[in-house]
Design an enzyme around this catalytic site. Structure first.
Site: not given
Length: 339
Positions: A45, A82, A118, A120, A183
């Site tokens: 990430c 994750w 969720v 990171v 992205y």
């Protein structure tokens, strides 16, 4: 958006839900305290990567422990999550410090009714198991300013007061067109969305190429927060964004200044020693099944080029300013060297 879901509209990043800050004056209720917090990341990430770099550069390796999730997300209740596995140093598929299998457990410990996404990085309070923050934007700034009591000796100034306005403006452009731009191109729901994203992306890369032709780093002679935010996208560009996200007008290696600049950073302590290309390729090609249904993971490019001479020192400058490079990372945090 689920990993295997075809996008129906242009990618937009929703505001972070958990934005508490750990500050010197503990005004959000979270004090600076060595060993109290655990940083949960994924090596693939880019948003987590920038936080890992700042943690290394400021010498916070021992003060904030690092938890690495598996490069392949696990589907739980229909959504990708994750998770911790033995592959990333979690016996019995549980994080050895937090005792959880999925990061979402820390979200739910903080807010039991939470039903959002969720992400990171996640900064977790070890005593309670509660998520403190998933605000990747603010985390790097706070580690580089609020945590000074725990910095290593001669840590660099990554966000100098006199340059903050310029850094913030450049960060905004880089985020919109480059960090998030790849992205927007990769998950474009239609041709016109893709065309706008990829045009803006390469226009910005062209401008950065011109900027870096005349100076060593984005703001001049030393590394700043702006360099830290650009690097994670550049280091993933040829490996995944060029092909997987169709950002293929040019490769990074076709930009003389940008490619040399990226190698300069990669060979600087705190940057290349936080990169794990295997995790990057496996995550992007396997998890994004909407744009790679067969989940075939690309074999290249070979990363050896990142270790070739860059000659950027000819432009002068001092990468860490009045500071010094960080020492080697703790053994538990080290990534496999390029073979």
């Amino acid at each position: 958006m689920r990993a295997n879901q075809i996008p129906t509209r242009e990618v937009e990043r929703t505001p972070m839900r958990f934005t508490d800050r750990v500050t010197a004056d503990a005004r959000h209720g979270w004090p600076i305290e060595a060993g109290r917090y655990r940083l949960v990341i994924n090596r693939a990430c880019p948003w987590a990567h920038r936080v890992v770099i700042v943690r290394r550069l400021m010498g916070l390796d021992e003060a904030i422990s690092l938890a690495v999730t598996d490069p392949v997300q696990e589907i739980i209740d229909g959504d990708p999550h994750w998770v911790f596995t033995a592959e990333t140093g979690s016996p019995n598929d549980l994080d050895p410090v937090l005792g959880i299998h999925a990061l979402r457990e820390a979200y739910l410990a903080r807010e039991p009714d939470y039903d959002g996404g969720v992400s990171v990085p996640g900064l977790v309070d070890v005593p309670t198991g509660h998520l403190v923050s998933n605000d990747f934007d603010r985390l790097t700034l706070d580690l580089g300013s609020e945590w000074s009591v725990l910095w290593r000796e001669d840590a660099p100034d990554l966000y100098p007061e006199a340059l903050r306005d310029e850094i913030d403006a450049l960060n905004e452009d880089i985020y919109r067109d480059v960090n998030n731009g790849v992205y927007r191109a990769g998950f474009a729901p239609a041709q016109d969305n893709y065309d706008r994203a990829v045009t803006a992306l390469f226009a910005r890369l062209d401008a950065l190429e011109a900027r870096l032709t005349r100076q060593r780093f984005l703001l001049g002679d030393t590394i700043t927060e702006a360099d830290i935010r650009l690097f994670p996208t550049l280091v993933r560009f040829d490996a995944v964004y060029h092909g997987h996200f169709k950002c293929n007008i040019r490769k990074l290696i076709e930009y003389p200044a940008l490619w040399a600049y990226a190698r300069d950073l990669f060979q600087t302590p705190g940057f290349g020693d936080t990169v794990e290309f295997d995790h990057i390729r496996r995550h992007y090609y396997y998890v994004h099944s909407a744009i790679n249904p067969a989940r075939v993971v690309a074999a290249g490019p070979h990363p050896g080029g990142w270790l070739t001479p860059h000659f950027r020192e000819q432009l002068g400058g001092r990468p860490f300013g009045d500071g010094t490079p960080p020492g080697p990372p703790p053994l538990i945090d080290r990534v496999p060297p390029i073979g």
